[in-house]
Design a protein around this motif. Sequence first.
Motif, PDB file in Angstrom:
ATOM      1  N   ILE A   8       0.837  -1.200   0.000  1.00  0.00           N
ATOM      2  CA  ILE A   8       0.000   0.000   0.000  1.00  0.00           C
ATOM      3  C   ILE A   8       0.872   1.250   0.000  1.00  0.00           C
ATOM      4  N   GLY A   9       1.948   1.242   0.771  1.00  0.00           N
ATOM      5  CA  GLY A   9       2.864   2.378   0.801  1.00  0.00           C
ATOM      6  C   GLY A   9       3.512   2.634  -0.546  1.00  0.00           C
ATOM      7  N   VAL A  10       3.942   1.567  -1.203  1.00  0.00           N
ATOM      8  CA  VAL A  10       4.566   1.702  -2.523  1.00  0.00           C
ATOM      9  C   VAL A  10       3.557   2.237  -3.532  1.00  0.00           C
ATOM     10  N   VAL A  11       2.344   1.748  -3.490  1.00  0.00           N
ATOM     11  CA  VAL A  11       1.310   2.212  -4.423  1.00  0.00           C
ATOM     12  C   VAL A  11       1.009   3.691  -4.204  1.00  0.00           C
ATOM     13  N   VAL A  12       0.911   4.105  -2.951  1.00  0.00           N
ATOM     14  CA  VAL A  12       0.627   5.519  -2.659  1.00  0.00           C
ATOM     15  C   VAL A  12       1.755   6.410  -3.162  1.00  0.00           C
ATOM     16  N   VAL A  13       2.990   6.018  -2.915  1.00  0.00           N
ATOM     17  CA  VAL A  13       4.137   6.808  -3.377  1.00  0.00           C
ATOM     18  C   VAL A  13       4.181   6.840  -4.898  1.00  0.00           C
ATOM     19  N   LEU A  14       3.932   5.722  -5.535  1.00  0.00           N
ATOM     20  CA  LEU A  14       3.963   5.647  -6.992  1.00  0.00           C
ATOM     21  C   LEU A  14       2.881   6.522  -7.623  1.00  0.00           C
ATOM     22  N   VAL A  15       1.672   6.456  -7.102  1.00  0.00           N
ATOM     23  CA  VAL A  15       0.585   7.290  -7.624  1.00  0.00           C
ATOM     24  C   VAL A  15       0.904   8.772  -7.415  1.00  0.00           C
TER      25      VAL A  15
END
Length: 66
Positions: A8-15
């Motif tokens: 979830i953290g990686v997805v938030v940073v990527l978005v």
Amino acid sequence: MGQPVELIGVVVVLVGAVLAAVRQAVTVALRVGEPAGSLLLAVTVTVIAVALIVPLMISGGHGRRH
């Protein structure tokens, strides 16, 4: 990447990074004007798409057999 919290953290940073890049590209495109601005936006979206797809193709996905 096994932990859902990490994912979830990686997805938030990527978005966030993608949205920031597109926002900057739109700002520059508006200053540059047509047709260079439209070309810049098209190149930006293409580079982002390639940057997201190529690592998935290289890694082989979750179902890869050794």
